[in-house]
Scaffold this active site. Structure first.
Site, PDB file in Angstrom:
ATOM      1  CE  LYS A  24      -2.218   2.730   3.565  1.00 25.07           C
ATOM      2  NZ  LYS A  24      -0.996   3.301   4.148  1.00 25.07           N
ATOM      3  CG  ASN A  25       2.466   2.776   3.213  1.00 20.60           C
ATOM      4  OD1 ASN A  25       1.321   3.118   2.907  1.00 20.60           O
ATOM      5  ND2 ASN A  25       2.846   2.642   4.472  1.00 20.60           N
ATOM      6  NE  ARG A  98      -0.145  11.869   5.508  1.00 26.33           N
ATOM      7  CZ  ARG A  98      -0.361  13.108   5.924  1.00 26.33           C
ATOM      8  NH1 ARG A  98      -1.558  13.511   6.271  1.00 26.33           N
ATOM      9  NH2 ARG A  98       0.636  13.967   5.971  1.00 26.33           N
ATOM     10  CB  CYS A 122      -4.297   6.801   9.853  1.00 25.09           C
ATOM     11  SG  CYS A 122      -4.951   5.379   8.982  1.00 25.09           S
ATOM     12  NE  ARG A 127      -0.136  10.659   8.992  1.00 23.56           N
ATOM     13  CZ  ARG A 127      -0.365   9.616   8.200  1.00 23.56           C
ATOM     14  NH1 ARG A 127      -1.549   9.088   8.146  1.00 23.56           N
ATOM     15  NH2 ARG A 127       0.592   9.121   7.451  1.00 23.56           N
ATOM     16  CG  ASP A 312       2.971   1.764   9.368  1.00 21.24           C
ATOM     17  OD1 ASP A 312       2.035   2.566   9.392  1.00 21.24           O
ATOM     18  OD2 ASP A 312       4.120   2.072   8.983  1.00 21.24           O
ATOM     19  CB  VAL A 334       7.295   6.950  13.790  1.00 21.13           C
ATOM     20  CG1 VAL A 334       7.020   7.541  12.405  1.00 21.13           C
ATOM     21  CG2 VAL A 334       8.569   6.111  13.764  1.00 21.13           C
ATOM     22  NE  ARG A 420      -6.585   5.251   3.897  1.00 18.26           N
ATOM     23  CZ  ARG A 420      -5.627   5.587   4.761  1.00 18.26           C
ATOM     24  NH1 ARG A 420      -5.917   5.770   6.008  1.00 18.26           N
ATOM     25  NH2 ARG A 420      -4.403   5.765   4.360  1.00 18.26           N
TER      26      ARG A 420
HETATM   27  N1  EPU Z   1       6.377  14.963   9.473  1.00 15.56           N
HETATM   28  C1  EPU Z   1       6.416  16.322   9.697  1.00 15.56           C
HETATM   29  N2  EPU Z   1       6.271  17.153   8.625  1.00 15.56           N
HETATM   30  C2  EPU Z   1       6.081  16.675   7.353  1.00 15.56           C
HETATM   31  C3  EPU Z   1       6.056  15.282   7.132  1.00 15.56           C
HETATM   32  C4  EPU Z   1       6.199  14.438   8.215  1.00 15.56           C
HETATM   33  O1  EPU Z   1       6.573  16.765  10.829  1.00 15.56           O
HETATM   34  O2  EPU Z   1       5.946  17.495   6.422  1.00 15.56           O
HETATM   35  C5  EPU Z   1       6.489  14.031  10.628  1.00 15.56           C
HETATM   36  C6  EPU Z   1       5.180  13.309  10.894  1.00 15.56           C
HETATM   37  O3  EPU Z   1       4.290  14.081  11.657  1.00 15.56           O
HETATM   38  C7  EPU Z   1       5.639  12.059  11.601  1.00 15.56           C
HETATM   39  C8  EPU Z   1       6.987  11.774  10.959  1.00 15.56           C
HETATM   40  O4  EPU Z   1       7.405  12.987  10.328  1.00 15.56           O
HETATM   41  O5  EPU Z   1       5.806  12.310  12.968  1.00 15.56           O
HETATM   42  C9  EPU Z   1       6.994  10.664   9.947  1.00 15.56           C
HETATM   43  O6  EPU Z   1       6.039  10.906   8.931  1.00 15.56           O
HETATM   44  P1  EPU Z   1       6.265  10.426   7.441  1.00 15.56           P
HETATM   45  O7  EPU Z   1       6.278  11.621   6.554  1.00 15.56           O
HETATM   46  O8  EPU Z   1       7.433   9.503   7.409  1.00 15.56           O
HETATM   47  O9  EPU Z   1       4.949   9.593   7.176  1.00 15.56           O
HETATM   48  P2  EPU Z   1       4.030   9.600   5.886  1.00 15.56           P
HETATM   49  O10 EPU Z   1       4.828   9.673   4.652  1.00 15.56           O
HETATM   50  O11 EPU Z   1       2.898  10.554   6.083  1.00 15.56           O
HETATM   51  C10 EPU Z   1       4.117   7.019   5.499  1.00 15.56           C
HETATM   52  C11 EPU Z   1       3.118   5.914   5.460  1.00 15.56           C
HETATM   53  C12 EPU Z   1       2.644   5.602   6.868  1.00 15.56           C
HETATM   54  C13 EPU Z   1       3.855   5.205   7.695  1.00 15.56           C
HETATM   55  C14 EPU Z   1       4.897   6.334   7.665  1.00 15.56           C
HETATM   56  C15 EPU Z   1       6.161   5.976   8.418  1.00 15.56           C
HETATM   57  C16 EPU Z   1       2.094   6.208   3.327  1.00 15.56           C
HETATM   58  C17 EPU Z   1       0.892   6.583   2.548  1.00 15.56           C
HETATM   59  N3  EPU Z   1       1.989   6.316   4.633  1.00 15.56           N
HETATM   60  O12 EPU Z   1       3.430   8.150   6.014  1.00 15.56           O
HETATM   61  O13 EPU Z   1       1.783   4.510   6.766  1.00 15.56           O
HETATM   62  O14 EPU Z   1       3.446   4.991   9.013  1.00 15.56           O
HETATM   63  O15 EPU Z   1       5.233   6.636   6.306  1.00 15.56           O
HETATM   64  O16 EPU Z   1       6.766   4.863   7.852  1.00 15.56           O
HETATM   65  O17 EPU Z   1       3.108   5.784   2.786  1.00 15.56           O
HETATM   66  C18 EPU Z   1      -0.021   3.143   7.334  1.00 15.56           C
HETATM   67  O18 EPU Z   1       0.311   2.439   6.381  1.00 15.56           O
HETATM   68  O19 EPU Z   1      -0.923   2.818   8.158  1.00 15.56           O
HETATM   69  C19 EPU Z   1       0.643   4.421   7.524  1.00 15.56           C
HETATM   70  C20 EPU Z   1       0.214   5.347   8.364  1.00 15.56           C
END
Ligand code: EPU
Length: 450
Positions: A24-25, A98, A122, A127, A312, A334, A420
């Site tokens: 999914k990611n 997202r 989520c 986020r 996750d 995280v 999802r």
């Molecule tokens: N963060 C910021 N500012 C930003 C972006 C991120 O402060 O502009 C912070 C976030 O608040 C968080 C940390 O950085 O505390 C990590 O966030 P990250 O950007 O790595 O997460 P993401 O890209 O939004 C993806 C996955 C998540 C997974 C995370 C961490 C997707 C669609 N989502 O999220 O997956 O937990 O990376 O590996 O790829 C899930 O699959 O259930 C899920 C939530």
């Protein structure tokens, strides 16, 4: 009651075989990457999940034709006629996922402008997307925020730049990759995320003609090129879904063969699974996970960016830890709010206490900020069926595991959210012998019986 509710009759081990497909990611991001190509791309191993549907819809709004290929789970994406989409049509996708934020770079390259709706995803913390907009500014985009979404404009070709992320964010790293590949000159990204799904996205982009070097110490160098082609790629398997089924096997004292699961991306999880007392066996086609009998062992666990223990994996594993003997300690580093789901587990009979302190070796960003981000799980606890409302994707699947491990019937509300990220989860549960029932099925049985 509607079909967004599931009745789960717990207490039976889950046994049998299920299959996981592409991650999914990764899959939705590889679909966005297709926007960068001059010709069609072919993506294989695509799961039938909501995030894929959302991105498919958004791509189509931008003139990309998306059709299924001959192989099961194959998508063919043709971006030959990329065009601006109607803002109101894009806005209809607000809050759904997202992934739309990752359209910025590709649309700026293809059209010179982009409109991004309000994001979904989520509710496991704030986020924010500040890193994303900051890096896009560094590439030369101008950004205007409006109540209904964000407008971005590139007056000229975006330029390569030096970026250091404040935290190795997965999404912000993908944003940089998808933007830098067609930017003029070299981009150096420091403190990048290096999750397996990111490496797979780099493979996709390299197939398209990009020049990307994955260096040591979380540094990625991208040399911009003038044009990219389409790709043919088989998405890496979903290591997060695989681990969820592994935890379901452990918590229900079951035995599940996850066809498609791969050892390489799951090594950290597998070590932890073994420490808790779970057994597994890897072969060329998948991984078998089972509860070998006897007591499970409490552990200390800290989530982290890759190659650490993925956040996750935390929620499903916590359910299994309620069955381990002793005190387990979980430090979530995280997301600041990814332990709220434990309240419902306590209602089912678990003993989980949350703390604001960092209960782990690594002090994290949340310790001084008053977030309940550490947990102590005292087990083993007998879980009893309960009324549950699904809070988020992984928390939701964890509730299903808890309900299956519990004695009696649970009523789980909001199951649609699980679609999802978990393909066909109802059929898979039934294939594993779970006693689950939609209220509509019960009603029609009663009608037949009447
Ligand atoms: N963060 C910021 N500012 C930003 C972006 C991120 O402060 O502009 C912070 C976030 O608040 C968080 C940390 O950085 O505390 C990590 O966030 P990250 O950007 O790595 O997460 P993401 O890209 O939004 C993806 C996955 C998540 C997974 C995370 C961490 C997707 C669609 N989502 O999220 O997956 O937990 O990376 O590996 O790829 C899930 O699959 O259930 C899920 C939530």
């Amino acid at each position: 009651m509607t079909d967004d509710v599931l009745l789960v009759h717990g207490g039976n081990p889950l046994e049998g075989e299920i299959r996981v497909r592409g991650a999914k990611n990764l899959v939705p991001k590889a679909m966005v990457a297709a926007l960068l190509g001059q010709g069609p791309s072919r993506l294989r191993n695509v799961p039938d999940i909501r995030d894929v549907k959302v991105v498919r819809g958004l791509l189509q709004l931008h003139g990309v034709t998306v059709r299924t290929g001959d192989e099961d789970g194959e998508l063919i994406l043709d971006p030959s006629h990329v065009e601006s989409a109607n803002v109101a049509d894009i806005d209809a996708h607000a809050g759904s996922s997202r992934i739309p934020i990752l359209f910025c770079g590709p649309l700026l390259h293809r059209l010179g402008h982009a409109f991004i709706p309000g994001l979904g995803g989520c509710d496991i913390g704030g986020r924010p997307v500040d890193f994303h907009f900051e890096v896009l500014r560094q590439f030369g985009a101008t950004i205007e925020k409006h109540p209904q979404g964000t407008y971005l404009v590139a007056q000229q070709r975006l330029r390569g730049t030096r970026i250091e992320l404040p935290y190795p964010s997965v999404g912000a790293t993908e944003q940089v990759l998808l933007t830098a590949v067609l930017a003029e000159g070299v981009t150096e990204l420091r403190n990048a995320a290096i999750e397996p799904e990111i490496v797979d996205l780099i493979c996709v982009l390299q197939k398209m003609g990009a020049i990307i070097t994955l260096g040591t110490d979380r540094t990625i160098l991208i040399t911009g090129v003038d044009e990219l082609d389409g790709y043919t790629h088989r998405a890496l398997p979903d290591r997060l879904e695989s681990a969820s089924w592994a935890c379901a096997a452990l918590a229900t004292k079951g035995d599940i063969y996850v066809r498609g699961a791969r050892q390489l991306e799951m090594m950290t999880f597998l070590n932890t699974f073994r420490k808790v007392g779970g057994a597994f066996e890897v072969d060329d086609e998948g991984i078998r996970f089972w509860h070998p009998g006897g007591e499970l062992t409490a552990i200390a666990l800290e989530t982290d960016v890759h190659p650490g223990f993925q956040t996750d994996w935390q929620q499903p594993l916590v359910v299994a830890l309620t069955q381990a003997t002793g005190l387990s300690i979980v430090h979530e580093t995280v997301y600041e709010s990814r332990l709220g789901f434990t309240g419902a587990l306590n209602q089912m009979g678990a003993h989980i206490q949350l703390y604001r302190e960092c209960l782990g070796a690594t002090p994290c960003r949340f310790g001084a900020r008053n977030f309940l981000h550490s947990a102590v799980v005292s087990g083993p606890s007998k879980l009893i069926g309960s009324e549950l409302v699904i809070p988020d994707l992984r928390g939701g699947f964890s509730y299903l595991i808890a309900a299956l491990a519990a004695e009696g019937t649970s009523t789980v509300h909001g199951i649609d959210l699980i679609n999802r990220g978990y393909e066909n989860f109802m059929d898979k549960l039934r294939d594993l012998g779970a006693h689950v029932e939609l209220p509509s099925e019960r009603a029609s049985e009663e009608l037949v019986g009447a």
